[in-house]
Design a protein around this motif. Structure first.
Motif, PDB file in Angstrom:
ATOM      1  N   PRO A 121     -92.847 -29.598  -8.021  1.00  5.93           N
ATOM      2  CA  PRO A 121     -92.506 -28.282  -8.139  1.00  5.93           C
ATOM      3  C   PRO A 121     -91.715 -28.006  -9.246  1.00  5.93           C
ATOM      4  O   PRO A 121     -91.244 -29.136 -10.094  1.00  5.93           O
ATOM      5  CB  PRO A 121     -91.640 -28.064  -6.837  1.00  5.93           C
ATOM      6  CG  PRO A 121     -91.433 -29.436  -6.227  1.00  5.93           C
ATOM      7  CD  PRO A 121     -92.593 -30.279  -6.595  1.00  5.93           C
ATOM      8  N   PRO A 122     -91.583 -26.873  -9.761  1.00  3.20           N
ATOM      9  CA  PRO A 122     -90.778 -26.643 -10.971  1.00  3.20           C
ATOM     10  C   PRO A 122     -89.415 -27.064 -11.108  1.00  3.20           C
ATOM     11  O   PRO A 122     -88.869 -27.435 -12.013  1.00  3.20           O
ATOM     12  CB  PRO A 122     -90.952 -25.108 -10.997  1.00  3.20           C
ATOM     13  CG  PRO A 122     -92.074 -24.687 -10.165  1.00  3.20           C
ATOM     14  CD  PRO A 122     -92.188 -25.589  -9.218  1.00  3.20           C
ATOM     15  N   SER A 123     -88.822 -27.150  -9.986  1.00  2.59           N
ATOM     16  CA  SER A 123     -87.673 -27.969  -9.937  1.00  2.59           C
ATOM     17  C   SER A 123     -87.591 -29.339 -10.398  1.00  2.59           C
ATOM     18  O   SER A 123     -86.443 -29.923 -10.857  1.00  2.59           O
ATOM     19  CB  SER A 123     -86.800 -27.864  -8.507  1.00  2.59           C
ATOM     20  OG  SER A 123     -87.650 -28.525  -7.688  1.00  2.59           O
ATOM     21  N   VAL A 184    -103.361 -29.971  -6.927  1.00  3.76           N
ATOM     22  CA  VAL A 184    -102.301 -29.288  -5.874  1.00  3.76           C
ATOM     23  C   VAL A 184    -100.808 -29.547  -6.002  1.00  3.76           C
ATOM     24  O   VAL A 184    -100.721 -30.721  -6.432  1.00  3.76           O
ATOM     25  CB  VAL A 184    -102.925 -29.841  -4.486  1.00  3.76           C
ATOM     26  CG1 VAL A 184    -101.844 -29.267  -3.372  1.00  3.76           C
ATOM     27  CG2 VAL A 184    -104.442 -29.375  -4.117  1.00  3.76           C
ATOM     28  N   MET A 185    -100.039 -28.407  -5.713  1.00  7.10           N
ATOM     29  CA  MET A 185     -98.601 -28.811  -5.848  1.00  7.10           C
ATOM     30  C   MET A 185     -98.153 -29.255  -4.692  1.00  7.10           C
ATOM     31  O   MET A 185     -98.335 -28.865  -3.419  1.00  7.10           O
ATOM     32  CB  MET A 185     -98.089 -27.451  -6.222  1.00  7.10           C
ATOM     33  CG  MET A 185     -96.561 -27.682  -6.672  1.00  7.10           C
ATOM     34  SD  MET A 185     -95.699 -26.150  -7.168  1.00  7.10           S
ATOM     35  CE  MET A 185     -96.344 -26.125  -8.819  1.00  7.10           C
ATOM     36  N   VAL A 186     -97.391 -30.270  -4.828  1.00  9.30           N
ATOM     37  CA  VAL A 186     -96.719 -30.757  -3.373  1.00  9.30           C
ATOM     38  C   VAL A 186     -95.273 -30.535  -3.468  1.00  9.30           C
ATOM     39  O   VAL A 186     -94.695 -30.168  -4.522  1.00  9.30           O
ATOM     40  CB  VAL A 186     -96.899 -32.288  -3.471  1.00  9.30           C
ATOM     41  CG1 VAL A 186     -98.450 -32.751  -3.216  1.00  9.30           C
ATOM     42  CG2 VAL A 186     -96.123 -32.952  -4.429  1.00  9.30           C
ATOM     43  N   CYS A 187     -94.604 -30.416  -2.211  1.00  6.48           N
ATOM     44  CA  CYS A 187     -93.224 -30.413  -2.261  1.00  6.48           C
ATOM     45  C   CYS A 187     -92.781 -28.709  -2.306  1.00  6.48           C
ATOM     46  O   CYS A 187     -91.806 -28.585  -2.838  1.00  6.48           O
ATOM     47  CB  CYS A 187     -92.466 -31.355  -2.760  1.00  6.48           C
ATOM     48  SG  CYS A 187     -92.529 -32.903  -2.007  1.00  6.48           S
ATOM     49  N   GLU A 188     -93.796 -27.892  -2.270  1.00  2.00           N
ATOM     50  CA  GLU A 188     -93.516 -26.535  -2.569  1.00  2.00           C
ATOM     51  C   GLU A 188     -92.345 -26.018  -1.701  1.00  2.00           C
ATOM     52  O   GLU A 188     -91.737 -25.115  -2.098  1.00  2.00           O
ATOM     53  CB  GLU A 188     -94.818 -25.967  -2.344  1.00  2.00           C
ATOM     54  CG  GLU A 188     -95.732 -25.809  -3.730  1.00  2.00           C
ATOM     55  CD  GLU A 188     -96.940 -24.837  -3.747  1.00  2.00           C
ATOM     56  OE1 GLU A 188     -96.750 -23.854  -4.119  1.00  2.00           O
ATOM     57  OE2 GLU A 188     -97.877 -25.076  -3.062  1.00  2.00           O
ATOM     58  N   GLY A 189     -92.265 -26.601  -0.436  1.00  5.09           N
ATOM     59  CA  GLY A 189     -91.451 -26.151   0.460  1.00  5.09           C
ATOM     60  C   GLY A 189     -89.813 -26.346   0.401  1.00  5.09           C
ATOM     61  O   GLY A 189     -89.197 -25.977   0.744  1.00  5.09           O
ATOM     62  N   GLY A 190     -89.728 -27.383  -0.669  1.00  5.41           N
ATOM     63  CA  GLY A 190     -88.639 -27.915  -0.928  1.00  5.41           C
ATOM     64  C   GLY A 190     -88.454 -29.412  -0.959  1.00  5.41           C
ATOM     65  O   GLY A 190     -89.297 -30.064  -0.585  1.00  5.41           O
ATOM     66  N   VAL A 191     -87.440 -29.871  -1.866  1.00  6.67           N
ATOM     67  CA  VAL A 191     -87.305 -31.194  -2.239  1.00  6.67           C
ATOM     68  C   VAL A 191     -86.001 -31.879  -1.408  1.00  6.67           C
ATOM     69  O   VAL A 191     -85.189 -30.860  -0.882  1.00  6.67           O
ATOM     70  CB  VAL A 191     -87.168 -31.599  -3.662  1.00  6.67           C
ATOM     71  CG1 VAL A 191     -88.537 -31.333  -4.237  1.00  6.67           C
ATOM     72  CG2 VAL A 191     -86.168 -30.846  -4.376  1.00  6.67           C
TER      73      VAL A 191
END
Length: 311
Positions: A121-123, A184-191
């Protein structure tokens, strides 16, 4: 087996050098700026952040009956692979089927030997020299990606992102399965943020360069401290964390007397993996002149004095 005062085998530090060596008037270069290491069966896999798209390999037989050995282009090999993600490589590990993955800090994701790639994710994007650094894949093929945190390098921040020199980032953990699709992007729901312990000196903050699965519920994280101006690098610990980012138990201070060989106390240790699962770790340092790899027995998790710096 002879033990020292920490309960560590006196012969634990089987140390080998990936370093320059003169051969027929020409120096053999080391693995450049090595930042990640993994063991898979009889091989060591190594990546460096200046070796674009390269995976270095060394036979673990070079460790046999040696306290120190040099690895040059004569006894190491490298694999070149093409991937849009294969730049600024910081870590490497393997799945149970032998396929491997590398972490790209600049591309914010994983590049796999199969050609697949995965985004974080971008974070977890690089900011001020702080970015993706760590990777560990469990025996059940669960992936743990680690964003290092710590103080950003102010000279690398654009003016609109400048912030107080006394504010550091918390390391971020992303635990995930490998998606079936590529890109695919992983951990989109948060880290998960790691609640890193305070360093023994108030001007120091820990970053987290790498990690390894201890078991299905616990990780061993390599912690390395800096100050806000990146002029002092004082402490190096191994610390257990739960998957919720909570530190558990006492750290193992790599700077304490008798733990690290004297040659490595001040080096920038960047990568870790199991050498013998549950028994010993193998580590690698990031250096432009010479790269060192060495093993450390941790089966007994010796008690150390966490106040000792790596002077």
């Amino acid at each position: 087996m002879r033990l020292n005062s920490f309960g560590i085998s006196a012969t634990w530090h089987r140390l080998f050098f990936l370093t320059a060596c003169s051969v027929a008037r020409a120096a053999e270069p080391p693995v450049p700026d090595a930042s990640g290491i993994a063991r898979h069966q009889g091989e060591l896999l190594i990546v460096g952040d200046r070796a674009v798209g390269k995976l270095f390999r060394a036979d673990i037989a070079v460790l046999a009956n040696h306290s120190a050995v040099k690895l040059t282009q004569h006894n190491t090999t490298s694999t070149t692979f093409q991937s849009p993600m294969a730049i600024d490589l910081e870590a490497v590990d393997t799945f149970t089927d032998g396929t491997w993955a590398v972490v790209s800090e600049r591309s914010r994701g994983l590049a796999l030997s199969s050609g697949q790639y995965v985004e974080y994710p971008p974070s977890m994007a690089e900011i001020g020299g702080v970015g993706l650094e760590g990777l560990s894949i469990s025996a059940d093929n669960v992936v743990a990606g680690l964003w290092e945190g710590g103080f950003p390098d102010m000279s690398k921040l654009p003016p609109d992102q400048a912030r107080s020199k006394n504010v550091a980032y918390a390391p971020q953990l992303c635990v995930h399965r490998l998606p079936k699709e590529t890109g695919v992007m992983v951990c989109e729901g948060g880290v998960t943020l790691l609640d890193v312990p305070a360093a023994p000196e108030s001007d120091q903050v820990f970053r987290a360069p790498d990690l390894v699965w201890e078991n299905a519920k616990s990780l061993i994280v390599l912690l390395s401290s800096t100050n806000s101006t990146h002029t002092k690098f004082r402490f190096k610990w191994l610390q257990r964390f739960s998957l919720q980012g909570v530190p558990t138990g006492e750290p193992l201070n790599l700077c304490d007397k008798g733990v690290l060989p004297i040659e490595l106390r001040r080096t920038n240790i960047e990568g870790i993996d199991w050498f013998e699962a549950g028994q010993s770790l193998i580590m690698v340092n990031d250096g432009s002149q010479a790269t060192y790899a060495f093993t450390l027995e941790v089966a007994t998790w010796p008690k150390t004095d966490k106040s000792v710096p790596c002077d």
